[in-house]
Scaffold this motif. Structure first.
Motif, PDB file in Angstrom:
ATOM      1  N   THR A 282      69.816   5.345  38.394  1.00  0.00           N
ATOM      2  CA  THR A 282      70.420   5.496  39.711  1.00  0.00           C
ATOM      3  C   THR A 282      70.998   6.899  39.802  1.00  0.00           C
ATOM      4  N   GLU A 283      70.533   7.649  40.797  1.00  0.00           N
ATOM      5  CA  GLU A 283      70.913   9.054  40.929  1.00  0.00           C
ATOM      6  C   GLU A 283      71.420   9.338  42.338  1.00  0.00           C
ATOM      7  N   ARG A 284      72.054  10.487  42.481  1.00  0.00           N
ATOM      8  CA  ARG A 284      72.436  10.935  43.810  1.00  0.00           C
ATOM      9  C   ARG A 284      71.180  11.221  44.629  1.00  0.00           C
TER      10      ARG A 284
ATOM     11  N   LEU B  42      80.736   0.765  43.747  1.00  0.00           N
ATOM     12  CA  LEU B  42      79.927   1.263  44.858  1.00  0.00           C
ATOM     13  C   LEU B  42      79.848   0.241  45.981  1.00  0.00           C
TER      14      LEU B  42
ATOM     15  N   ARG C 116      72.895   7.002  47.079  1.00  0.00           N
ATOM     16  CA  ARG C 116      72.272   6.739  45.775  1.00  0.00           C
ATOM     17  C   ARG C 116      70.805   6.355  45.968  1.00  0.00           C
TER      18      ARG C 116
ATOM     19  N   PRO D 198      70.909   1.498  46.588  1.00  0.00           N
ATOM     20  CA  PRO D 198      69.853   1.854  45.634  1.00  0.00           C
ATOM     21  C   PRO D 198      68.927   0.714  45.228  1.00  0.00           C
TER      22      PRO D 198
ATOM     23  N   GLU E 176      72.617  -4.191  44.159  1.00  0.00           N
ATOM     24  CA  GLU E 176      73.678  -3.669  45.020  1.00  0.00           C
ATOM     25  C   GLU E 176      73.640  -4.302  46.406  1.00  0.00           C
TER      26      GLU E 176
ATOM     27  N   ARG F  85      67.391   4.870  43.478  1.00  0.00           N
ATOM     28  CA  ARG F  85      66.943   4.370  42.170  1.00  0.00           C
ATOM     29  C   ARG F  85      65.527   4.858  41.922  1.00  0.00           C
TER      30      ARG F  85
END
Length: 804
Positions: free
Chosen positions: A307-309, A195, A290, A219, A223, A292
């Protein structure tokens, strides 16, 4: 500069004056956060409290409003949050973080001196905001009808909120947003691409194609750090790189949102930058797509970050940040086709969060969840788990009422788990409580919490320096007012906070543990704690079946016995062992799901043994004998006539096996259970009247014309007997059974017991087929009678003497 919100400020003030409540819908950048409280000042008697979901937004809003008035923060406008406050006796507008409001209400239910409560960014639907609104609304209805309530939101549907507040007037600001061009990827990002690498490449592309500063949504901190490393040295010369996330100190956060004096900047931010904050000069948004979120598993009692869309609402919110000051461009790290699969809105926190603090607040308030004006009700199972934990901590009574200890925990600005640890262990637990409230400062260093505590007290270079400083400051704050108590180990202190996460190592080579709450957990085989028999788990990856331990501490059995003496008890256990195929009777000393000691129970009561044996029957099935099957078949035949008789199918009998309990006769093994004859037990299911009816209408035996008893087999399509042909001589009416007189299927045999004829009408057989049977048999069995008319012959089993 005139802001869009100013066009509707008069409407907001009028709604508050006339109705005492208002729902304001205004898009990001309209200016609602900093203009509405100031506009309400002349119309409100007393102070105005405004809730912000984040600390950075609260301080920034207070500073912006104070600057508008030409004052320093702390005079007319101030702020208050955990560990920091700038207010005075002259403060009229107080910007607070959401958790602060609940404590204010609990300590002063009348909200004395407060004239208006504003809920900003309510669309984020945090648990504290939902509860805060419900409590404020109840205060207004029961104690303070003069208390004004304003709910402000950017994307939330105003209808349900207005209805919740008794049809509150809805004011809509159209806002002012410059055009934002949206650009999607041409093809999906390959799954093998990290990512951060994809984001860094897209940022460089965006800076090359568009002007202005860039806001990049990622997120989390990890990252952000990795993307920052990838971008360092690759940005245009006029660009400065700024990270922005919640755990940063305020000075670094302020630097991220402050305008650039020259050139432009690239802000790498979490969702903290989605709302409330205005970051100057941003004309580019790069969205990694993304988010979180904390997900709480009520079954394991553990939260985990996932962690999701992003949802469509979040993506639109982020996109709008590019059009605050001028036309901008939003670069999305997904294709236009992928956008259709995004959820409409993010999940509401009350549906996914740990509800322990929420349950304690409800108990302190003295209300059930269904008695409050909650926009979304909490999940019943998650709330029950939260209350169960609070009972185990002594914060609630078994009846669900708050205890004195619970009131003390509610007054502490920590999770009830950590509050309980602090109240029992005292000042020595403050560093541990602060450490547990912070993200891991020694990532990759194994699970041992003592390593991290030593880093707090030393200058460990491997540790996160900013995180260490935050922990030290928080520990200093938490120590205030705490007593010095007898020293406790890290594991013992941790067990006070997590009594449901004390782990006992399972048998075997792998470091796998059963936790006192009943769930499983595992350590890496190379972890420093992998050899420990007993540990206390502070953090895991949240896996629902067997979670991977991320932070833990060792504990001794003696410490467990000292801390939880009242919860440790001997439990007699009499159970069926599927592995051993027998009843096992033992006494076990247990703490929750942990077995601390295990001994045989030689004098286990026979009733307990019998109960355990029933579980064996459930495993192997009912031991049907021939007599038992015949009896059950007789009863089934009676049921088929419509007469009330018990169901003796396997399914019905296995559903409730208590009928078998008195007939187990001390059977303890699988062999003994299989050898049982359950016929007598089945008889016991019939009362006296049913037994008499059964014996009369569906007898177990048929009496032949010679008076001999022949068993009737009821297991087939029709009741059946087998008899010698000669024994039925003289029969002129075919035998039948049951109230409906069902004909018996009669198998007539030769003198050698070989079947000659199967019939359900003997008189007709005598007149028809018997003639052929006689011709065939009289030569084969000449000493046995074969009369021409068997219907008038005497029945017999005798043969003629030899030579006659």
């Amino acid at each position: 500069m005139r802001l869009p919100i100013e066009a509707v400020l008069d409407d907001v003030v009028a709604a508050v004056k006339t109705h005492g409540r208002c729902v304001l819908m205004a898009p990001p950048g309209a200016g609602k956060t900093t203009r509405v409280p100031l506009a309400l000042l002349p119309a409100v008697q007393g102070r105005i409290l405004m809730l912000e979901p984040r600390r950075l937004a609260a301080r920034a809003a207070a500073e912006r409003m104070a600057a508008t008035l030409g004052e320093p923060v702390g005079q007319t406008v101030g702020y208050r949050m955990r560990g920091a406050a700038k207010v005075s006796k002259d403060t009229r507008i107080e910007v607070v973080t959401e958790g602060i409001l609940t404590r204010i209400i609990q300590s002063d239910p009348e909200l004395a001196g407060i004239g208006c409560v504003i809920f900003d960014e309510f669309h984020e639907r945090s648990l504290n905001a939902d509860l805060g609104l419900a409590l404020v609304w109840e205060v207004r209805g029961a104690l303070r009808d003069d208390l004004a309530v304003v709910v402000m939101s950017a994307t939330l549907d105003a209808g349900p909120v207005s209805a919740l507040l008794d049809a509150a007037p809805v004011v809509i600001s159209e806002g002012r947003a410059f055009d934002v061009e949206t650009r999607w990827l041409d093809t999906p990002t390959p799954k093998t691409t990290r990512l951060e690498q994809a984001v860094a490449d897209l940022v460089l592309c965006a800076l090359d194609e568009a002007g202005g500063s860039a806001l990049v949504f990622l997120p989390g901190e990890g990252e952000i750090r990795r993307t920052q490393a990838l971008l360092s040295g690759r940005l245009p010369a006029d660009c400065v790189l700024r990270p922005l996330f919640g755990a940063m100190d305020f000075a670094a956060q302020r630097a991220a949102i402050a305008p650039c004096e020259t050139g432009r900047k690239v802000v790498l931010a979490t969702a903290i930058a989605e709302t409330s904050l205005t970051i100057e000069d941003v004309r580019i948004v790069v969205d990694a797509g993304r988010a979180r979120r904390a997900r709480f598993d009520a079954g394991s009692g553990m939260s985990r970050l996932v962690t999701e869309r992003v949802s469509k609402a979040e993506a639109e919110q982020r996109r709008g940040r590019a059009g605050r000051v001028a036309a901008g461009t939003c670069f999305r790290l997904w294709t236009k086709g992928e956008e259709g699969a995004l959820a409409g809105f993010p999940p509401v926190e009350i549906e996914t969060a740990d509800l322990t603090g929420f349950a304690l607040d409800l108990a302190q308030w003295g209300a059930r969840e269904d008695e409050l004006a909650l926009l979304t009700p909490p999940h019943a199972g998650a709330l029950a788990e939260a209350r169960s934990l609070l009972v185990s901590l002594g914060a609630l009574t078994p009846e669900g009422r708050i205890s004195d200890h619970g009131r003390a925990l509610a007054a502490l600005p920590t999770h009830p788990r950590l509050g309980h640890m602090l109240s029992v262990a005292g000042a020595q637990a403050a560093p541990l409580a602060a450490l547990l409230g912070e993200r891991d400062i020694l990532r990759g260093a194994g699970s041992d919490l003592d390593l991290r505590l030593r880093a707090v007290h030393t200058q460990d270079r491997a540790a996160d320096r900013a995180g260490l400083e935050r922990i030290r400051q928080e520990a200093k704050r938490l120590r205030k007012g705490l007593a010095q108590t007898a020293p406790l180990s890290t594991g013992a202190m941790l067990a006070l906070a997590y009594p449901d996460r004390i782990g006992l190592r399972r048998k075997g080579d792998d470091p796998r543990y059963i936790l006192s709450g009943g769930k499983g957990a595992a350590l890496d085989a190379q972890d420093a704690l992998a050899g420990q028999r007993l540990i206390v788990v502070a953090d895991t990856d949240g896996h629902p079946r067997e979670a991977r331990v991320r932070m833990a501490a060792p504990i001794t059995e003696a410490e467990i016995r000292t801390l939880f003496e009242s919860q440790i008890a001997w439990q007699p256990v009499c159970e069926w062992s599927k592995r051993e195929g027998r009843v096992v009777a033992r006494k076990r000393e247990t703490f929750g799901a942990l077995v601390l000691d295990d001994r045989t129970w030689p004098d286990a009561p026979k009733t307990e043994i019998a109960r355990a044996a029933l579980d064996g029957i459930r495993q192997i099935g009912l031991p049907w004998s021939e007599s038992a099957r015949r009896f059950a078949a007789r009863v089934t035949l009676m049921r088929g006539t419509g007469i009330a008789f018990p169901d003796m199918s396997d399914t019905a009998l296995m559903a409730d096996l208590d009928w078998l309990l008195p007939y187990l006769k001390g059977a303890k093994s699988e062999a003994a259970l299989r050898a049982l004859d359950i016929t007598q037990a089945l008889h016991s299911l019939l009362d006296w009247s049913q037994t008499q009816t059964l014996e009369r209408d569906v007898p177990a035996q048929f009496t032949t014309p010679m008076g001999r008893q022949v068993p009737i087999d009821y297991s087939g399509d029709a009741p059946e007997i087998t008899v010698r042909l000669q024994e039925m001589f003289g029969t002129t009416r075919h035998p039948s059974v049951g109230p409906n007189r069902v004909p018996l299927k009669v198998t007539l045999t030769s003198p050698a017991q070989k079947p000659l004829q199967v019939t359900m009408d003997i008189p007709t057989f005598w007149k028809t087929s018997y003639t052929d049977v006689r011709k065939d048999m009289r030569g084969r069995y000449p000493r046995h009678p074969w009369p021409e008319d068997p219907s008038v012959a005497d029945p017999t089993l005798r043969a003629k003497p030899r030579g006659t």
